[in-house]
Design a protein around this motif. Structure first.
Motif, PDB file in Angstrom:
ATOM      1  N   THR A 119      -6.752   3.832  -0.795  1.00  0.00           N
ATOM      2  CA  THR A 119      -5.883   4.956  -0.455  1.00  0.00           C
ATOM      3  C   THR A 119      -6.556   5.786   0.622  1.00  0.00           C
ATOM      4  N   TRP A 128       3.911   4.374  -6.495  1.00  0.00           N
ATOM      5  CA  TRP A 128       2.575   4.306  -7.089  1.00  0.00           C
ATOM      6  C   TRP A 128       2.499   3.193  -8.130  1.00  0.00           C
ATOM      7  N   LEU A 129       3.532   3.064  -8.963  1.00  0.00           N
ATOM      8  CA  LEU A 129       3.530   2.021  -9.990  1.00  0.00           C
ATOM      9  C   LEU A 129       3.552   0.622  -9.368  1.00  0.00           C
ATOM     10  N   ARG A 166       0.852  -1.183   0.000  1.00  0.00           N
ATOM     11  CA  ARG A 166       0.000   0.000   0.000  1.00  0.00           C
ATOM     12  C   ARG A 166       0.891   1.237   0.000  1.00  0.00           C
ATOM     13  N   ASN A 178      -1.064  -4.468  -6.298  1.00  0.00           N
ATOM     14  CA  ASN A 178      -2.287  -4.355  -5.493  1.00  0.00           C
ATOM     15  C   ASN A 178      -3.167  -3.239  -6.060  1.00  0.00           C
ATOM     16  N   PRO A 179      -3.667  -3.444  -7.294  1.00  0.00           N
ATOM     17  CA  PRO A 179      -4.381  -2.354  -7.979  1.00  0.00           C
ATOM     18  C   PRO A 179      -5.644  -1.889  -7.272  1.00  0.00           C
ATOM     19  N   GLN A 215       0.110  -0.116  -7.982  1.00  0.00           N
ATOM     20  CA  GLN A 215      -0.836  -0.359  -9.073  1.00  0.00           C
ATOM     21  C   GLN A 215      -0.613  -1.728  -9.708  1.00  0.00           C
ATOM     22  N   HIS A 216       0.633  -2.184  -9.715  1.00  0.00           N
ATOM     23  CA  HIS A 216       0.929  -3.479 -10.340  1.00  0.00           C
ATOM     24  C   HIS A 216       0.585  -4.654  -9.420  1.00  0.00           C
TER      25      HIS A 216
END
Length: 329
Positions: free
Chosen positions: A197, A185-186, A107, A192-193, A189-190
């Motif tokens: 938040t 952030w990437l 996270r 744990n999309p 997103q990869h």
């Protein structure tokens, strides 16, 4: 003044120490990025098997001895509460759970803050060295004296050099924290999309990133000012190392009461928007026995901001006063 700053920026970029520093920042950020990736990626098959085996073993031990383990825990907690009424050993949550033996999905609030703090220390160190090298080399080589024959207004020369150092290091600091934010952030997103938040998290991270950039610029400014005062890059680095060893290390560990006024403590307080330190409180009991315990004391963000601002302002004032009157030939 603008043209003087532009000239100093070109000099700063052309220096070999600046190039080496930038390479060091890139290498350091690469290692940090690998660490963030390693923290974010899921467990491998062998790691999951090992975690499951550890959970099964802990589960068997709990089934066999759980009652006694909880009783011992409660007894220890009761003893601790004689001196600390808020002591909590978590005795009601001792039963093993499989999720505690795995690896949580990444996270932003777990991954990025530590990365930003690490980047701040890395880039601030490089900024100090580059700033000290920028002014120290010119004084030691006599180039500064030559430059003053073309531009005799000393305060303009000094101001242009300090502005160049601040703006140059701030750009590097901004790029570094931006890279950390983007990497975190990437990764989230990869891996744990669908991660939630928390409200206000981006505002908190932006504030931390901004404070990291400010520390970087202040470190570059401090390095440039100290090297001007001491006339040599190595002297500036030696003073800082001596301060860290003697004041931060020896005195800070020996006398816990001075910690609120140490630079390291207040830099942490600035970056983390407040911090705390351990104060050793010793008492003599009625029976004559002597005992000490460590009590946590808070340091506010305002306190850290004020201490750092006063130290930096004092260093700049001394630099200006000395530079106006001292022979630089």
């Amino acid at each position: 003044m603008r043209r003087l700053v532009a000239v100093e920026l070109r000099r700063l970029r052309a220096r070999r120490l600046t190039v080496i520093g930038l390479i060091g920042v890139v290498v350091g950020l690469a290692f940090m990025g690998y660490g963030m990736w390693d923290q974010a990626r899921p467990l491998t098959t062998s790691q999951r098997q090992a975690a499951t085996a550890a959970y099964n073993q802990a589960r068997q031990d709990w089934l066999a001895h759980g009652d006694q383990m909880r009783t011992d825990c409660l007894a220890g907690q009761a003893d601790a509460r004689k001196t600390d009424p808020k002591a909590d050993f978590g005795c009601d949550n001792m039963e093993p759970r499989l999720e505690n033996y795995g690896k949580p999905r990444p996270r932003l609030d777990d991954l990025v803050p530590s990365g930003l703090e690490g980047a701040a220390y890395l880039v601030a160190f490089v900024a100090f060295v580059v700033g000290a090298g920028f002014t120290g080399a010119e004084v030691a080589s006599g180039a500064l004296g030559t430059w003053l024959t073309f531009e005799p207004r000393r305060l303009r020369v000094l101001g242009s050099k300090l502005v160049a150092v601040v703006s140059g290091t701030a750009v590097v600091g901004t790029a570094a924290v931006g890279l950390v934010l983007t990497t975190g952030w990437l990764l989230v997103q990869h891996y744990n999309p669908g991660a939630h938040t928390p409200a206000g998290l981006w505002s908190t991270l932006s504030g931390q990133a901004g404070r990291a950039v400010a520390v970087t610029a202040a470190a570059g400014l401090a390095g440039a000012a100290l090297a001007l005062l001491l006339r040599h890059t190595a002297a500036a680095l030696g003073v800082v190392i001596g301060y860290l060893v003697v004041v931060e290390g020896l005195l800070g560990n020996r006398f816990s009461g001075v910690k609120p006024w140490l630079l390291q403590t207040n830099v942490i307080g600035w970056l983390e928007h407040g911090t705390s330190y351990g104060l050793d409180v010793c008492t003599v009991a009625p029976d004559g026995s002597y005992g000490c315990q460590t009590v946590r004391r808070a340091i506010t963000f305002g306190h850290s901001s004020l201490v750092l601002a006063v130290v930096l302002a004092a260093a700049l004032a001394l630099t200006v006063a000395v530079f106006r009157r001292r022979d630089v030939a």
